[in-house]
Enzyme design. Structure first.
Site, PDB file in Angstrom:
ATOM      1  N   ASP A 137       0.760  -1.256   0.000  1.00 41.77           N
ATOM      2  CA  ASP A 137       0.000   0.000   0.000  1.00 41.77           C
ATOM      3  C   ASP A 137       0.789   1.305   0.000  1.00 41.77           C
ATOM      4  O   ASP A 137       0.229   2.350  -0.292  1.00 41.77           O
ATOM      5  CB  ASP A 137      -1.079   0.002   1.078  1.00 41.77           C
ATOM      6  CG  ASP A 137      -0.509  -0.053   2.476  1.00 41.77           C
ATOM      7  OD1 ASP A 137      -1.303  -0.081   3.412  1.00 41.77           O
ATOM      8  OD2 ASP A 137       0.728  -0.064   2.657  1.00 41.77           O
ATOM      9  N   CYS A 197     -22.069  -0.448   6.669  1.00 45.40           N
ATOM     10  CA  CYS A 197     -20.793   0.188   6.993  1.00 45.40           C
ATOM     11  C   CYS A 197     -20.956   1.693   7.116  1.00 45.40           C
ATOM     12  O   CYS A 197     -20.320   2.334   7.966  1.00 45.40           O
ATOM     13  CB  CYS A 197     -19.732  -0.162   5.951  1.00 45.40           C
ATOM     14  SG  CYS A 197     -20.214   0.198   4.256  1.00 45.40           S
ATOM     15  N   CYS A 217     -11.552   9.338   9.205  1.00 42.26           N
ATOM     16  CA  CYS A 217     -11.486   7.910   9.539  1.00 42.26           C
ATOM     17  C   CYS A 217     -10.605   7.699  10.777  1.00 42.26           C
ATOM     18  O   CYS A 217      -9.492   8.215  10.850  1.00 42.26           O
ATOM     19  CB  CYS A 217     -10.930   7.143   8.336  1.00 42.26           C
ATOM     20  SG  CYS A 217     -10.716   5.393   8.673  1.00 42.26           S
ATOM     21  N   CYS A 243      -9.048   0.869  13.072  1.00 46.12           N
ATOM     22  CA  CYS A 243     -10.485   0.737  13.350  1.00 46.12           C
ATOM     23  C   CYS A 243     -11.007  -0.397  12.478  1.00 46.12           C
ATOM     24  O   CYS A 243     -10.674  -0.485  11.301  1.00 46.12           O
ATOM     25  CB  CYS A 243     -11.209   2.045  13.026  1.00 46.12           C
ATOM     26  SG  CYS A 243     -13.007   1.924  13.104  1.00 46.12           S
TER      27      CYS A 243
HETATM   28 FE1  SF4 Z   1     -22.821  -3.586   3.181  1.00 43.78          FE
HETATM   29 FE2  SF4 Z   1     -20.790  -1.889   3.332  1.00 43.78          FE
HETATM   30 FE3  SF4 Z   1     -20.343  -4.525   3.240  1.00 43.78          FE
HETATM   31 FE4  SF4 Z   1     -21.223  -3.223   1.078  1.00 43.78          FE
HETATM   32  S1  SF4 Z   1     -19.263  -2.932   2.104  1.00 43.78           S
HETATM   33  S2  SF4 Z   1     -21.989  -5.169   1.847  1.00 43.78           S
HETATM   34  S3  SF4 Z   1     -22.575  -1.686   2.020  1.00 43.78           S
HETATM   35  S4  SF4 Z   1     -21.396  -3.375   4.884  1.00 43.78           S
HETATM   36 FE1  SF4 Z   2     -15.355   4.569   9.782  1.00 44.51          FE
HETATM   37 FE2  SF4 Z   2     -13.736   3.016  11.244  1.00 44.51          FE
HETATM   38 FE3  SF4 Z   2     -14.347   2.360   8.724  1.00 44.51          FE
HETATM   39 FE4  SF4 Z   2     -12.768   4.473   9.220  1.00 44.51          FE
HETATM   40  S1  SF4 Z   2     -12.289   2.317   9.632  1.00 44.51           S
HETATM   41  S2  SF4 Z   2     -14.439   4.380   7.748  1.00 44.51           S
HETATM   42  S3  SF4 Z   2     -13.724   5.254  11.138  1.00 44.51           S
HETATM   43  S4  SF4 Z   2     -15.765   2.497  10.478  1.00 44.51           S
END
Ligand code: SF4
Ligand code: SF4
Length: 383
Positions: A137, A197, A217, A243
Site C-alpha cells: 500500500d 458500513c 477515519c 479501526c
Molecule cells: Fe454492506 Fe458496506 Fe459490506 Fe457493502 S461494504 S456489503 S454496504 S457493509
Molecule cells: Fe469509519 Fe472506522 Fe471504517 Fe474508518 S475504519 S471508515 S472510522 S468504520
C-alpha cells in the site's frame, strides 16, 4: 494434465498456492483513468489522508513508474480476525486494542516475501527477458483498484476490496510486469441496498459510494502525531490503533476468520495490551514488543496518546496517578495535554487536590495546545 502443457499463467497460479498466496488475479496495465477525476477531487476537498503516494498521475498511469508495463498481478493474503488466547479479563486491568490489520508481523513484510518468491519463480519459468515492480500500500498504485480489475473481488461502500472467500480481511499486493497475461474478469459490486458500513461508521467518514473522507477515519486519526481532535476522542472507545468497525458490520465478513499464516497470529498481550504500563514504556521495550507490528510504524507517541484516551473512555480512576505523572514529567506536550484532558474526564469534580495540581501544572506549561487542554480540564472540574 502434465506440467509442460500448462500455460505460464496456470503455472504461476499453481506456484502462488504453493507459496501460500490465498488469491491471485491478472489485470491489464492500462491506465486507471476512471479514478483520475475522483482522486483529484478527493485531494481538492481535502479528503485524502496524506499517507498516500502524493503524485496522482503516477497512481493512474503505470507507464510513468514502469518501463513498458503489460500486466499487473494482484495477490491477496487472508488474515485472522479472532484471537485464540484472549487475555483473561481481570477487574481493574484495562486493555486497549490494535485493529486486526496490525496483528502479527507487519503485512508489508509478509506480502513482500511472498511476492519476491513469486517473482523468482516467474523469472525462472519465463522464456524471455522479464521485469517486475512489486508494491504494497505505500506504492504508487491503488491496491483495491488493481485487485478489482484483476477479479479478486469488488470494492464495497466501505472502500475495501471484498473477496468472496475471505471477505475484506485480506492484505493486498501487486506486481507490475512487462509480461502479457490474459486478464481476469472483474467481479460486479455486491453491496446492493446494504448500508451497514455507512451507518456503522462512528465518524461518518464514508460518503456512500465507496469514497471516504480519510481525514475523518479513525484508522487515520489513530496514526497522527498531534493532539487528537476532541470530536474523535470518545468515538475511539478503547482502540489504540486502526479501526475495524466497517469491516465487522459487513455481511460478507460474517464468520470469516482464517489462520493460514503463522506470522500473522497475534500475540494477545501485545494486540490487546494493558493500558497503564504503556504510558511509561521505554523506547527499547516498545520496539521489542511492538516493533514487528504494522501498528508501530508511527512510533510510540501516537499509541501512548491513544492509550491515554482509552483510559479516559474507561473512566479508569486507578489511572489518575499515572496520568498526573505524565502531566508533571512527560517531555512531550501532546502527552501532557492529552493526559490533562483525561484527568478532566476521570477525576471527580470535588477533587480540590487534583484541581490545584492542574492549576500549578498549567502555570508551568509553555505549549499553547497543551495549555488549552489544561484550562478546559480545570474549568470542567471546577464547574
Ligand atoms: Fe454492506 Fe458496506 Fe459490506 Fe457493502 S461494504 S456489503 S454496504 S457493509
Ligand atoms: Fe469509519 Fe472506522 Fe471504517 Fe474508518 S475504519 S471508515 S472510522 S468504520
Amino acid at each position: 494434465m502434465s506440467g509442460t502443457s500448462l500455460s505460464l499463467k496456470e503455472r504461476i497460479i499453481a506456484e502462488s498456492q504453493r507459496i501460500g498466496i490465498n488469491k491471485i488475479g491478472f489485470a491489464s496495465a492500462e491506465p486507471f483513468i476512471e479514478l483520475e477525476e475522483k482522486l483529484e477531487k478527493q485531494q481538492e476537498v481535502g479528503h485524502h489522508s496524506g499517507f498516500e503516494h502524493p503524485n496522482i498521475k503516477e497512481r493512474i498511469y503505470p507507464e510513468l513508474i514502469f518501463d513498458q508495463p503489460c500486466s499487473i498481478i494482484s495477490i491477496a493474503l487472508a488474515y485472522p480476525t479472532k484471537m485464540t488466547n484472549v487475555p483473561e479479563r481481570v477487574k481493574g486491568q484495562r486493555r486497549g486494542q490494535f485493529a486486526r490489520a496490525s496483528w502479527g508481523t507487519d503485512y508489508h513484510d509478509i506480502l513482500r516475501e511472498k511476492m519476491d518468491r513469486l517473482i523468482a519463480y516467474i523469472k525462472e519459468e519465463a522464456q524471455e527477458e522479464v521485469t517486475f515492480k512489486p508494491m504494497v500500500d505505500t506504492g504508487e498504485l491503488i491496491d483495491v483498484a488493481v485487485a478489482q480489475r484483476a477479479g479478486l473481488g469488488f470494492i464495497g461502500k466501505n472502500g475495501l476490496l471484498i473477496t468472496e472467500e475471505f471477505g475484506s480481511y485480506v492484505y493486498l499486493g501487486e506486481i507490475i510486469t512487462n509480461l502479457a497475461f490474459a486478464a481476469d474478469e472483474p467481479v460486479p459490486n455486491g453491496c446492493g441496498d446494504c448500508t451497514r458500513c455507512i451507518t456503522g461508521c462512528p465518524t461518518d467518514a464514508l460518503l456512500g459510494d465507496g469514497r471516504m473522507n480519510a481525514k475523518r477515519c479513525l484508522s487515520f486519526q489513530t496514526q497522527t502525531k498531534g493532539m487528537m481532535p476532541l470530536e474523535y476522542r470518545k468515538k475511539m472507545g478503547h482502540i489504540i490503533y486502526g479501526c475495524d468497525i466497517c469491516q465487522m458490520v459487513c455481511p460478507y465478513n460474517k464468520g470469516k476468520d482464517f489462520h493460514f499464516h503463522e506470522e500473522m497470529e497475534p500475540i494477545p498481550e501485545d494486540v490487546a495490551p494493558l493500558l497503564q504500563p504503556l504510558l511509561s514504556i521505554s523506547n527499547k521495550e516498545f520496539k521489542q514488543r511492538f516493533g514487528v507490528m504494522a501498528g508501530s510504524w508511527r512510533g510510540k507517541k501516537p499509541i501512548q496518546r491513544n492509550a491515554i484516551i482509552a483510559l479516559a473512555n474507561y473512566r479508569d480512576k486507578t489511572a489518575l496517578p499515572e496520568l498526573l505523572r505524565c502531566i508533571a514529567e512527560d517531555p512531550r506536550p501532546v502527552i501532557r495535554g492529552t493526559a490533562a484532558w483525561a484527568v478532566g474526564q476521570i477525576a471527580s469534580q470535588e477533587d480540590d487536590e487534583i484541581v490545584s495540581f492542574l492549576i500549578e501544572a498549567f502555570q508551568k506549561e509553555s505549549d499553547e495546545e497543551a495549555q488549552l487542554e489544561f484550562q478546559q480540564a480545570i474549568t470542567k472540574l471546577k464547574a
